[in-house]
Design a protein around this motif. Sequence first.
Motif, PDB file in Angstrom:
ATOM      1  N   THR A  44     -11.549   3.433  -5.308  1.00  0.00           N
ATOM      2  CA  THR A  44     -10.118   3.299  -5.518  1.00  0.00           C
ATOM      3  C   THR A  44      -9.473   4.652  -5.262  1.00  0.00           C
ATOM      4  OG1 THR A  44     -10.458   1.590  -7.177  1.00  0.00           O
ATOM      5  CG2 THR A  44      -8.334   2.706  -7.188  1.00  0.00           C
ATOM      6  N   VAL A  45      -8.433   4.644  -4.458  1.00  0.00           N
ATOM      7  CA  VAL A  45      -7.680   5.861  -4.177  1.00  0.00           C
ATOM      8  C   VAL A  45      -6.229   5.590  -4.569  1.00  0.00           C
ATOM      9  CG1 VAL A  45      -6.945   7.514  -2.422  1.00  0.00           C
ATOM     10  CG2 VAL A  45      -9.194   6.425  -2.230  1.00  0.00           C
ATOM     11  N   PRO A  46      -5.753   6.188  -5.652  1.00  0.00           N
ATOM     12  CA  PRO A  46      -4.354   6.002  -6.041  1.00  0.00           C
ATOM     13  C   PRO A  46      -3.411   6.528  -4.949  1.00  0.00           C
ATOM     14  CG  PRO A  46      -5.623   6.982  -7.829  1.00  0.00           C
ATOM     15  CD  PRO A  46      -6.487   7.019  -6.608  1.00  0.00           C
ATOM     16  N   PHE A  47      -2.311   5.839  -4.755  1.00  0.00           N
ATOM     17  CA  PHE A  47      -1.362   6.245  -3.719  1.00  0.00           C
ATOM     18  C   PHE A  47      -0.877   7.680  -3.912  1.00  0.00           C
ATOM     19  CE2 PHE A  47      -0.697   1.560  -3.373  1.00  0.00           C
ATOM     20  CZ  PHE A  47      -1.098   1.441  -2.048  1.00  0.00           C
ATOM     21  N   ASP A  48      -0.733   8.126  -5.159  1.00  0.00           N
ATOM     22  CA  ASP A  48      -0.236   9.482  -5.377  1.00  0.00           C
ATOM     23  C   ASP A  48      -1.261  10.563  -5.012  1.00  0.00           C
ATOM     24  OD1 ASP A  48      -1.930   9.066  -7.529  1.00  0.00           O
ATOM     25  OD2 ASP A  48      -0.526   9.806  -9.033  1.00  0.00           O
ATOM     26  N   CYS A  91      -1.423   9.819   6.109  1.00  0.00           N
ATOM     27  CA  CYS A  91      -2.324   8.899   6.794  1.00  0.00           C
ATOM     28  C   CYS A  91      -1.869   8.739   8.229  1.00  0.00           C
ATOM     29  CB  CYS A  91      -2.400   7.563   6.070  1.00  0.00           C
ATOM     30  SG  CYS A  91      -0.980   6.500   6.225  1.00  0.00           S
ATOM     31  N   GLU A  92      -2.860   8.496   9.097  1.00  0.00           N
ATOM     32  CA  GLU A  92      -2.544   8.278  10.500  1.00  0.00           C
ATOM     33  C   GLU A  92      -3.574   7.347  11.122  1.00  0.00           C
ATOM     34  OE1 GLU A  92      -2.899  11.667  13.086  1.00  0.00           O
ATOM     35  OE2 GLU A  92      -4.679  12.384  12.051  1.00  0.00           O
ATOM     36  N   VAL A 107      -7.842   4.201   9.980  1.00  0.00           N
ATOM     37  CA  VAL A 107      -6.787   5.000   9.368  1.00  0.00           C
ATOM     38  C   VAL A 107      -7.441   6.201   8.698  1.00  0.00           C
ATOM     39  CG1 VAL A 107      -4.949   5.041   7.644  1.00  0.00           C
ATOM     40  CG2 VAL A 107      -5.325   2.986   9.010  1.00  0.00           C
ATOM     41  N   GLN A 108      -7.018   7.368   9.098  1.00  0.00           N
ATOM     42  CA  GLN A 108      -7.509   8.614   8.513  1.00  0.00           C
ATOM     43  C   GLN A 108      -6.568   9.022   7.387  1.00  0.00           C
ATOM     44  OE1 GLN A 108     -10.286  10.728   9.660  1.00  0.00           O
ATOM     45  NE2 GLN A 108      -9.904  11.449   7.593  1.00  0.00           N
ATOM     46  N   SER A 156     -10.853  -0.120  10.691  1.00  0.00           N
ATOM     47  CA  SER A 156     -10.088  -1.363  10.589  1.00  0.00           C
ATOM     48  C   SER A 156      -9.890  -1.979  11.967  1.00  0.00           C
ATOM     49  CB  SER A 156      -8.720  -1.079   9.964  1.00  0.00           C
ATOM     50  OG  SER A 156      -7.921  -2.239   9.956  1.00  0.00           O
ATOM     51  N   GLN A 157      -9.914  -3.298  12.009  1.00  0.00           N
ATOM     52  CA  GLN A 157      -9.581  -4.021  13.237  1.00  0.00           C
ATOM     53  C   GLN A 157      -8.066  -4.096  13.422  1.00  0.00           C
ATOM     54  OE1 GLN A 157     -12.008  -5.117  15.428  1.00  0.00           O
ATOM     55  NE2 GLN A 157     -13.308  -3.951  14.031  1.00  0.00           N
ATOM     56  N   ARG A 158      -7.316  -3.815  12.346  1.00  0.00           N
ATOM     57  CA  ARG A 158      -5.846  -3.819  12.389  1.00  0.00           C
ATOM     58  C   ARG A 158      -5.312  -2.544  11.746  1.00  0.00           C
ATOM     59  NH1 ARG A 158      -5.639  -9.745   9.958  1.00  0.00           N
ATOM     60  NH2 ARG A 158      -5.141  -8.458   8.186  1.00  0.00           N
ATOM     61  N   PRO A 159      -5.588  -1.390  12.338  1.00  0.00           N
ATOM     62  CA  PRO A 159      -5.219  -0.123  11.706  1.00  0.00           C
ATOM     63  C   PRO A 159      -3.718   0.100  11.546  1.00  0.00           C
ATOM     64  CG  PRO A 159      -6.021   0.258  13.926  1.00  0.00           C
ATOM     65  CD  PRO A 159      -6.265  -1.186  13.621  1.00  0.00           C
ATOM     66  N   GLU A 160      -2.909  -0.425  12.454  1.00  0.00           N
ATOM     67  CA  GLU A 160      -1.466  -0.235  12.333  1.00  0.00           C
ATOM     68  C   GLU A 160      -0.935  -0.927  11.077  1.00  0.00           C
ATOM     69  OE1 GLU A 160      -2.944  -1.180  15.197  1.00  0.00           O
ATOM     70  OE2 GLU A 160      -2.584   0.581  16.461  1.00  0.00           O
ATOM     71  N   GLU A 161      -1.422  -2.142  10.816  1.00  0.00           N
ATOM     72  CA  GLU A 161      -0.993  -2.872   9.621  1.00  0.00           C
ATOM     73  C   GLU A 161      -1.469  -2.171   8.358  1.00  0.00           C
ATOM     74  OE1 GLU A 161      -1.759  -7.142   9.615  1.00  0.00           O
ATOM     75  OE2 GLU A 161      -1.832  -7.058  11.811  1.00  0.00           O
ATOM     76  N   LEU A 162      -2.710  -1.689   8.381  1.00  0.00           N
ATOM     77  CA  LEU A 162      -3.249  -0.980   7.221  1.00  0.00           C
ATOM     78  C   LEU A 162      -2.458   0.294   6.951  1.00  0.00           C
ATOM     79  CD1 LEU A 162      -5.333  -0.554   4.993  1.00  0.00           C
ATOM     80  CD2 LEU A 162      -6.872   0.406   6.732  1.00  0.00           C
ATOM     81  N   SER A 163      -2.165   1.045   7.992  1.00  0.00           N
ATOM     82  CA  SER A 163      -1.393   2.279   7.843  1.00  0.00           C
ATOM     83  C   SER A 163      -0.004   1.986   7.275  1.00  0.00           C
ATOM     84  CB  SER A 163      -1.270   2.987   9.189  1.00  0.00           C
ATOM     85  OG  SER A 163      -0.445   4.112   9.089  1.00  0.00           O
ATOM     86  N   ARG A 164       0.629   0.938   7.768  1.00  0.00           N
ATOM     87  CA  ARG A 164       1.967   0.562   7.294  1.00  0.00           C
ATOM     88  C   ARG A 164       1.914   0.208   5.802  1.00  0.00           C
ATOM     89  NH1 ARG A 164       3.405  -1.794  11.563  1.00  0.00           N
ATOM     90  NH2 ARG A 164       2.280  -3.736  11.221  1.00  0.00           N
ATOM     91  N   ALA A 165       0.888  -0.548   5.386  1.00  0.00           N
ATOM     92  CA  ALA A 165       0.760  -0.932   3.967  1.00  0.00           C
ATOM     93  C   ALA A 165       0.515   0.293   3.095  1.00  0.00           C
ATOM     94  CB  ALA A 165      -0.387  -1.933   3.806  1.00  0.00           C
ATOM     95  N   ILE A 166      -0.293   1.228   3.579  1.00  0.00           N
ATOM     96  CA  ILE A 166      -0.545   2.450   2.809  1.00  0.00           C
ATOM     97  C   ILE A 166       0.735   3.268   2.670  1.00  0.00           C
ATOM     98  CG2 ILE A 166      -1.764   4.672   2.836  1.00  0.00           C
ATOM     99  CD1 ILE A 166      -4.131   3.128   4.157  1.00  0.00           C
ATOM    100  N   ARG A 167       1.461   3.424   3.768  1.00  0.00           N
ATOM    101  CA  ARG A 167       2.722   4.186   3.722  1.00  0.00           C
ATOM    102  C   ARG A 167       3.731   3.537   2.762  1.00  0.00           C
ATOM    103  NH1 ARG A 167       2.874   8.141   7.539  1.00  0.00           N
ATOM    104  NH2 ARG A 167       1.324   7.958   9.183  1.00  0.00           N
ATOM    105  N   GLU A 168       3.805   2.224   2.770  1.00  0.00           N
ATOM    106  CA  GLU A 168       4.709   1.520   1.853  1.00  0.00           C
ATOM    107  C   GLU A 168       4.292   1.765   0.411  1.00  0.00           C
ATOM    108  OE1 GLU A 168       4.838  -2.598   2.979  1.00  0.00           O
ATOM    109  OE2 GLU A 168       5.834  -2.156   4.882  1.00  0.00           O
ATOM    110  N   GLY A 169       2.991   1.762   0.153  1.00  0.00           N
ATOM    111  CA  GLY A 169       2.500   2.051  -1.199  1.00  0.00           C
ATOM    112  C   GLY A 169       2.782   3.468  -1.638  1.00  0.00           C
ATOM    113  N   MET A 170       2.744   4.399  -0.681  1.00  0.00           N
ATOM    114  CA  MET A 170       3.008   5.809  -0.996  1.00  0.00           C
ATOM    115  C   MET A 170       4.464   6.016  -1.378  1.00  0.00           C
ATOM    116  SD  MET A 170       0.766   7.612   2.037  1.00  0.00           S
ATOM    117  CE  MET A 170       1.446   9.239   1.782  1.00  0.00           C
TER     118      MET A 170
END
Length: 82
Positions: free
Chosen positions: A10-14, A19-20, A52-53, A66-80
């Motif tokens: 688990t990696v908390p958003f804070d 990420c890229e 996603v790095q 990830s097979q869908r890195p753009e979606e994963l990156s977008r979700a991480i950024r939204e969480g941040m």
Amino acid sequence: IHFYPLARQTVPFDEIAGCEVRTYRPIREYGGWGVRYGRAGKAYNIAGNRGVQLKLSNGKGLLIGSQRPEELSRAIREGMTG
């Protein structure tokens, strides 16, 4: 991050400083696929060469394949920012 059945982290958003989406070389950078360690930090990758790095606030890196890195990156950024 759940890498069934081997690992869970688990990696908390804070704790995420950035990420890229990036293409990586699994064998050269991490010695293959799976839960691996390389110069850029820890990696969770099953197949392929895209992911996603994450740059963590403690200076460590974490790559999530990830097979869908753009979606994963977008979700991480939204969480941040959320």
